[in-house]
Enzyme design. Structure first.
Site, PDB file in Angstrom:
ATOM      1  N   GLU A  19      17.186   2.849  16.715  1.00 30.46           N
ATOM      2  CA  GLU A  19      16.296   3.944  17.143  1.00 30.46           C
ATOM      3  C   GLU A  19      15.559   3.698  18.457  1.00 30.46           C
ATOM      4  O   GLU A  19      15.173   4.649  19.138  1.00 30.46           O
ATOM      5  CB  GLU A  19      15.259   4.239  16.049  1.00 30.46           C
ATOM      6  CG  GLU A  19      14.182   3.162  15.897  1.00 30.46           C
ATOM      7  CD  GLU A  19      13.201   3.465  14.753  1.00 30.46           C
ATOM      8  OE1 GLU A  19      13.661   3.615  13.609  1.00 30.46           O
ATOM      9  OE2 GLU A  19      12.003   3.541  15.019  1.00 30.46           O
ATOM     10  N   HIS A  26       0.811  -1.217   0.000  1.00 27.76           N
ATOM     11  CA  HIS A  26       0.000   0.000   0.000  1.00 27.76           C
ATOM     12  C   HIS A  26       0.848   1.272   0.000  1.00 27.76           C
ATOM     13  O   HIS A  26       0.580   2.209  -0.729  1.00 27.76           O
ATOM     14  CB  HIS A  26      -0.936   0.008   1.207  1.00 27.76           C
ATOM     15  CG  HIS A  26      -1.985  -1.048   1.127  1.00 27.76           C
ATOM     16  ND1 HIS A  26      -1.836  -2.293   1.691  1.00 27.76           N
ATOM     17  CD2 HIS A  26      -3.181  -1.050   0.507  1.00 27.76           C
ATOM     18  CE1 HIS A  26      -2.905  -3.014   1.434  1.00 27.76           C
ATOM     19  NE2 HIS A  26      -3.746  -2.293   0.718  1.00 27.76           N
ATOM     20  N   VAL A  68       9.452  -2.011   2.328  1.00 26.00           N
ATOM     21  CA  VAL A  68       9.238  -3.423   2.677  1.00 26.00           C
ATOM     22  C   VAL A  68       9.306  -3.587   4.193  1.00 26.00           C
ATOM     23  O   VAL A  68       9.974  -2.811   4.871  1.00 26.00           O
ATOM     24  CB  VAL A  68      10.296  -4.343   2.014  1.00 26.00           C
ATOM     25  CG1 VAL A  68      10.053  -4.468   0.521  1.00 26.00           C
ATOM     26  CG2 VAL A  68      11.718  -3.853   2.269  1.00 26.00           C
ATOM     27  N   ARG A  98      12.049   0.454   7.676  1.00 23.65           N
ATOM     28  CA  ARG A  98      12.585  -0.104   8.909  1.00 23.65           C
ATOM     29  C   ARG A  98      14.098   0.090   8.942  1.00 23.65           C
ATOM     30  O   ARG A  98      14.785  -0.169   7.950  1.00 23.65           O
ATOM     31  CB  ARG A  98      12.272  -1.609   9.019  1.00 23.65           C
ATOM     32  CG  ARG A  98      10.862  -1.921   9.510  1.00 23.65           C
ATOM     33  CD  ARG A  98      10.673  -1.511  10.967  1.00 23.65           C
ATOM     34  NE  ARG A  98       9.356  -1.804  11.500  1.00 23.65           N
ATOM     35  CZ  ARG A  98       8.335  -0.939  11.546  1.00 23.65           C
ATOM     36  NH1 ARG A  98       8.466   0.274  11.065  1.00 23.65           N
ATOM     37  NH2 ARG A  98       7.180  -1.284  12.096  1.00 23.65           N
ATOM     38  N   ASN A 135      16.025  -9.922   5.335  1.00 22.64           N
ATOM     39  CA  ASN A 135      16.448  -8.706   4.623  1.00 22.64           C
ATOM     40  C   ASN A 135      17.212  -7.706   5.496  1.00 22.64           C
ATOM     41  O   ASN A 135      17.376  -6.552   5.120  1.00 22.64           O
ATOM     42  CB  ASN A 135      15.254  -8.030   3.926  1.00 22.64           C
ATOM     43  CG  ASN A 135      14.189  -7.551   4.911  1.00 22.64           C
ATOM     44  OD1 ASN A 135      14.442  -7.483   6.107  1.00 22.64           O
ATOM     45  ND2 ASN A 135      13.019  -7.206   4.405  1.00 22.64           N
ATOM     46  N   ASP A 177      13.976   8.059   8.100  1.00 25.36           N
ATOM     47  CA  ASP A 177      12.919   8.190   9.108  1.00 25.36           C
ATOM     48  C   ASP A 177      13.003   7.051  10.116  1.00 25.36           C
ATOM     49  O   ASP A 177      12.327   7.080  11.143  1.00 25.36           O
ATOM     50  CB  ASP A 177      11.542   8.206   8.429  1.00 25.36           C
ATOM     51  CG  ASP A 177      10.416   8.473   9.422  1.00 25.36           C
ATOM     52  OD1 ASP A 177      10.465   9.521  10.100  1.00 25.36           O
ATOM     53  OD2 ASP A 177       9.512   7.628   9.544  1.00 25.36           O
ATOM     54  N   HIS A 188      11.148   8.654  13.083  1.00 29.97           N
ATOM     55  CA  HIS A 188      10.060   7.692  12.823  1.00 29.97           C
ATOM     56  C   HIS A 188       8.703   8.397  12.883  1.00 29.97           C
ATOM     57  O   HIS A 188       7.758   7.920  13.525  1.00 29.97           O
ATOM     58  CB  HIS A 188      10.112   6.525  13.817  1.00 29.97           C
ATOM     59  CG  HIS A 188       9.546   5.247  13.276  1.00 29.97           C
ATOM     60  ND1 HIS A 188      10.149   4.017  13.419  1.00 29.97           N
ATOM     61  CD2 HIS A 188       8.411   4.987  12.580  1.00 29.97           C
ATOM     62  CE1 HIS A 188       9.415   3.078  12.851  1.00 29.97           C
ATOM     63  NE2 HIS A 188       8.354   3.648  12.329  1.00 29.97           N
TER      64      HIS A 188
HETATM   65  C1  COI Z   1       4.293   0.863  12.146  1.00 32.24           C
HETATM   66  O1  COI Z   1       3.088   1.062  11.995  1.00 32.24           O
HETATM   67  O2  COI Z   1       4.766  -0.284  12.207  1.00 32.24           O
HETATM   68  C2  COI Z   1       5.194   1.995  12.257  1.00 32.24           C
HETATM   69  O3  COI Z   1       6.326   1.900  11.882  1.00 32.24           O
HETATM   70  C3  COI Z   1       4.694   3.214  12.900  1.00 32.24           C
HETATM   71  C4  COI Z   1       4.868   3.109  14.367  1.00 32.24           C
HETATM   72  C5  COI Z   1       6.060   3.859  14.831  1.00 32.24           C
HETATM   73  C6  COI Z   1       3.629   3.567  15.087  1.00 32.24           C
END
Ligand code: COI
Length: 331
Positions: free
Chosen positions: A264, A155, A206, A235, A212, A259, A296
């Site tokens: 992190e 998406h 991804v 990620r 990965n 991001d 993030h």
């Molecule tokens: C996720 O939805 O997996 C994200 O990476 C956002 C999260 C920091 C709320």
């Protein structure tokens, strides 16, 4: 029946209240604390829990919930990489996530930051703040002149592709699962190597899996075009940060949108203004004018947060009433 939610932030609270008001038959409790082995007890007497955190859902934490008779857990986010899924399976957990809370939130952020790197806006901002209003050498690259390679066409990747195409870019994509519509339109290249060789901008969309980790490393970077722009709003684990720093130093990478960061957890979404900054490598990246670090926050929009809360509660309500949830996590 009762649902208990963990780590509810102030900005989520109105949506928790909105859901609770629309579901008077369910008793809703919540805390701003994270779910840990110790805090699990707050959920006592609940039938299910609604959670979000980057901290690991460890075997001990899951066991603590199971000891309370709770095995129905609904995530407010998409990623499941921080759950001990073997333990969850052994304990018979039913888990749901919210895979599509707002693909636009992340895709828009990735697109905005891509364009900012191409137009060198951070360099310009710094110059302007210092009273240097000269043009050169801060010349921009137009999006329409770029071939944008998108890795992952779920998406989020698909919305990013549309936005970049709207700017006039040539978009190509790679995915191990090829979306039939995109395939028919000829977007896919056959290999990652081909994508690396052809792309001026590479954006990752991804999930992180055990296969990965550090897919972007010295070897993959060496296959990319000179002056490539790398975008990671996906990620942190996908990117070998040291390899990217080397490529920024050598000038191979033109700019980096970051991001997410492999280290992190515990650093992003915290206030370091009055403390020693905990990560020298990250500090170094933050201070580079061709690196755009955001903590993030690509997902963090009102639209997304509302959907994350409402959909997670809907899912959990279905689980505790033994109805099929819209988005069970298959594991
Ligand atoms: C996720 O939805 O997996 C994200 O990476 C956002 C999260 C920091 C709320």
């Amino acid at each position: 029946k009762r649902i208990f939610a963990f780590s509810i932030r102030k900005d989520e609270e109105p949506y928790v209240k909105e859901w609770a008001k629309a579901h008077p038959e369910i008793e809703v409790g919540y805390t701003d604390e994270l779910l840990t082995e110790k805090t699990a007890k707050y959920a006592k007497d609940a039938n299910g829990v609604v959670v979000y955190q980057q901290l690991s859902y460890t075997a001990e934490t899951l066991q603590a919930l199971a000891d309370l008779g709770i095995t129905k857990m609904s995530l407010r986010n998409v990623g499941v990489d921080n759950i001990d899924l073997d333990k969850a399976k052994a304990l018979g957990f039913e888990i749901t996530n919210v895979p599509v809370y707002s693909p636009n939130a992340i895709a828009e952020h990735a697109a905005i930051q891509t364009a900012r790197v191409l137009r060198q806006t951070k360099v310009l901002d710094e110059k302007i703040e210092n009273g240097d209003l000269r043009w050169a050498p801060t010349i921009g690259r137009e999006v329409r002149d770029q071939t944008v390679g998108v890795i992952g066409t779920g998406h989020i990747g698909r919305v990013y592709m549309q936005i970049m195409e709207g700017f006039g870019a040539k978009v190509i994509a790679f995915d191990t699962y090829q979306n039939p519509e995109l395939k028919q339109k000829g977007y896919y290249v056959d290999t990652l190597d081909e994508l690396y060789a052809k792309s001026d901008v590479i954006s990752l969309h991804v999930p992180a899996t055990k296969d990965n980790t550090h897919m972007i490393n010295s070897n993959s970077i060496s296959k990319m075009k000179d002056d490539v722009v790398l975008v990671n709003c996906s990620r942190g684990a996908l990117v070998d940060t040291d390899a990217v720093i080397k490529a920024l130093d050598s000038g191979k990478i033109f700019g980096f949108v970051m991001d997410t960061y492999e280290d992190e957890v515990g650093i992003f979404n915290a206030d370091w203004r009055h403390k020693d900054f905990p990560d020298k490598r990250l500090e170094n990246l933050i201070h580079r004018s061709n690196v755009l670090v955001t903590p993030h926050t690509a997902f963090y929009t009102t639209h997304a947060v509302r959907n994350m809360v409402l959909k997670a509660f809907d899912n959990n309500c279905n689980l505790i009433n033994n109805k099929p949830a819209d988005t069970p996590v298959a594991y």
